[in-house]
Design an enzyme around this catalytic site. Structure first.
Site, PDB file in Angstrom:
ATOM      1  N   ARG A   1      11.431 -10.242   5.069  1.00  0.00           N
ATOM      2  CA  ARG A   1      12.197  -8.996   5.197  1.00  0.00           C
ATOM      3  C   ARG A   1      13.342  -9.145   6.190  1.00  0.00           C
ATOM      4  O   ARG A   1      13.172  -9.770   7.244  1.00  0.00           O
ATOM      5  CB  ARG A   1      11.283  -7.861   5.681  1.00  0.00           C
ATOM      6  CG  ARG A   1      10.245  -7.453   4.690  1.00  0.00           C
ATOM      7  CD  ARG A   1       9.361  -6.369   5.322  1.00  0.00           C
ATOM      8  NE  ARG A   1       8.214  -6.059   4.471  1.00  0.00           N
ATOM      9  CZ  ARG A   1       7.129  -5.412   4.892  1.00  0.00           C
ATOM     10  NH1 ARG A   1       7.056  -5.013   6.145  1.00  0.00           N
ATOM     11  NH2 ARG A   1       6.135  -5.176   4.070  1.00  0.00           N
TER      12      ARG A   1
ATOM     13  N   ARG B   1      -9.511   4.217   9.512  1.00  0.00           N
ATOM     14  CA  ARG B   1      -9.183   2.850   9.911  1.00  0.00           C
ATOM     15  C   ARG B   1     -10.428   2.136  10.432  1.00  0.00           C
ATOM     16  O   ARG B   1     -10.494   0.922  10.431  1.00  0.00           O
ATOM     17  CB  ARG B   1      -8.085   2.929  10.980  1.00  0.00           C
ATOM     18  CG  ARG B   1      -7.752   1.638  11.652  1.00  0.00           C
ATOM     19  CD  ARG B   1      -6.344   1.674  12.166  1.00  0.00           C
ATOM     20  NE  ARG B   1      -5.444   1.251  11.110  1.00  0.00           N
ATOM     21  CZ  ARG B   1      -4.142   1.506  11.101  1.00  0.00           C
ATOM     22  NH1 ARG B   1      -3.597   2.215  12.052  1.00  0.00           N
ATOM     23  NH2 ARG B   1      -3.398   1.069  10.128  1.00  0.00           N
TER      24      ARG B   1
ATOM     25  N   ARG C   1      -1.259  -9.021  13.285  1.00  0.00           N
ATOM     26  CA  ARG C   1      -1.548  -7.749  12.604  1.00  0.00           C
ATOM     27  C   ARG C   1      -2.600  -7.956  11.520  1.00  0.00           C
ATOM     28  O   ARG C   1      -3.475  -7.106  11.317  1.00  0.00           O
ATOM     29  CB  ARG C   1      -0.269  -7.180  11.980  1.00  0.00           C
ATOM     30  CG  ARG C   1       0.681  -6.551  13.014  1.00  0.00           C
ATOM     31  CD  ARG C   1       2.080  -6.366  12.450  1.00  0.00           C
ATOM     32  NE  ARG C   1       2.128  -5.467  11.295  1.00  0.00           N
ATOM     33  CZ  ARG C   1       3.146  -5.421  10.432  1.00  0.00           C
ATOM     34  NH1 ARG C   1       4.185  -6.205  10.580  1.00  0.00           N
ATOM     35  NH2 ARG C   1       3.128  -4.573   9.428  1.00  0.00           N
TER      36      ARG C   1
ATOM     37  N   ARG D   1      13.017  -7.772  12.033  1.00  0.00           N
ATOM     38  CA  ARG D   1      12.368  -6.911  13.019  1.00  0.00           C
ATOM     39  C   ARG D   1      11.265  -7.709  13.721  1.00  0.00           C
ATOM     40  O   ARG D   1      10.622  -8.556  13.108  1.00  0.00           O
ATOM     41  CB  ARG D   1      11.738  -5.689  12.339  1.00  0.00           C
ATOM     42  CG  ARG D   1      12.741  -4.744  11.697  1.00  0.00           C
ATOM     43  CD  ARG D   1      12.027  -3.474  11.268  1.00  0.00           C
ATOM     44  NE  ARG D   1      10.653  -3.766  10.842  1.00  0.00           N
ATOM     45  CZ  ARG D   1       9.642  -2.913  10.944  1.00  0.00           C
ATOM     46  NH1 ARG D   1       9.824  -1.729  11.442  1.00  0.00           N
ATOM     47  NH2 ARG D   1       8.435  -3.260  10.539  1.00  0.00           N
TER      48      ARG D   1
ATOM     49  N   LYS E   1       0.826  -1.215   0.000  1.00  0.00           N
ATOM     50  CA  LYS E   1       0.000   0.000   0.000  1.00  0.00           C
ATOM     51  C   LYS E   1       0.859   1.264   0.000  1.00  0.00           C
ATOM     52  O   LYS E   1       0.585   2.211  -0.726  1.00  0.00           O
ATOM     53  CB  LYS E   1      -0.914  -0.029   1.232  1.00  0.00           C
ATOM     54  CG  LYS E   1      -1.796   1.164   1.394  1.00  0.00           C
ATOM     55  CD  LYS E   1      -2.874   0.895   2.431  1.00  0.00           C
ATOM     56  CE  LYS E   1      -2.304   0.610   3.806  1.00  0.00           C
ATOM     57  NZ  LYS E   1      -1.714   1.811   4.437  1.00  0.00           N
TER      58      LYS E   1
END
Ligand code: ZN
Length: 213
Positions: free
Chosen positions: A127, A88, A171, A160, A13
């Site tokens: 990542r 949101r 999430r 991370r 996004k």
């Protein structure tokens, strides 16, 4: 163009928001940036935001809305804006709708970038970041020359905490819970455009452009 972009973590996004902002020469507005600026400038609302962030609490809808309205009233937003990560919740969407009506602004579209859960997990958990210089890599899409080692400074690459699978799945669940009602809200208003986020970023961009012309 006045656009809202919605998408789960890992949908790309942010990348699309940047591309669209450059393409239309309109500002990209994220709540994260607004919070940081308000806190930095120590505005009355910034001090409120700081209080919530320090407690680790969610910033309430009326504060988010207040900041957003202030930002969208800026002279650079006359020709449009790209809202990234806002609204949101349905509460925020209703607040935004009321305010837009009052200021006689009209949304052009609400774009949802869809990515299946497993694809989002694969993208995010791959990542890696250099613990020393902050360079970013991806095990699959942009691997370092040497496993686990930064190309630039030879330090160790780390994942991370936010990108660990357990966190990512959480999430994604939070996103689904918050966002499905939001998607229905905009579907009822005939503003919703759904885009397949599994395509390459350039193709996603082309699709978005073709849907909102
Ligand atoms: Zn490095």
């Amino acid at each position: 163009m006045k656009i809202i972009l919605i998408g789960p973590p890992g949908a790309g996004k942010g990348t699309q928001a940047e591309k669209l902002a450059t393409h239309w020469k309109t500002p990209r507005i994220t709540t994260g940036d607004l919070f940081r600026q308000a806190v930095q400038n120590k505005t009355p609302m910034g001090l409120q935001v700081q209080g919530f962030l320090e407690k680790g609490a969610l910033v309430p809808d009326d504060v988010v809305l207040g900041l957003m309205q202030e930002r969208m009233s800026g002279p650079d937003c006359k020709s449009g804006f790209i809202l990234d990560g806002f609204p949101r919740t349905v509460g925020q969407a209703i607040g935004l709708e009321t305010w837009l009506k009052k200021t006689e602004m009209v949304l052009d579209a609400v774009v949802v970038i869809d990515v299946p859960e497993e694809e989002a997990v694969r993208r995010i958990t791959g990542r890696r970041q250099c613990g020393a210089c902050g360079s970013t890599y991806h095990l699959q899409f942009q691997p370092p020359r040497q496993d686990g080692i930064c190309d630039k400074c030879k330090s160790l690459l780390v994942q991370r905490k936010d990108d660990e699978e357990k966190t990512v799945r959480h999430r994604l669940k939070v996103y689904a819970g918050e966002t499905l009602p939001l998607i229905d809200f905009y579907k009822q208003r005939h503003l919703l455009r759904q885009v397949d986020g599994v395509q390459k970023p350039a193709e996603v961009f082309q699709t978005i452009c073709s849907l909102i012309k």
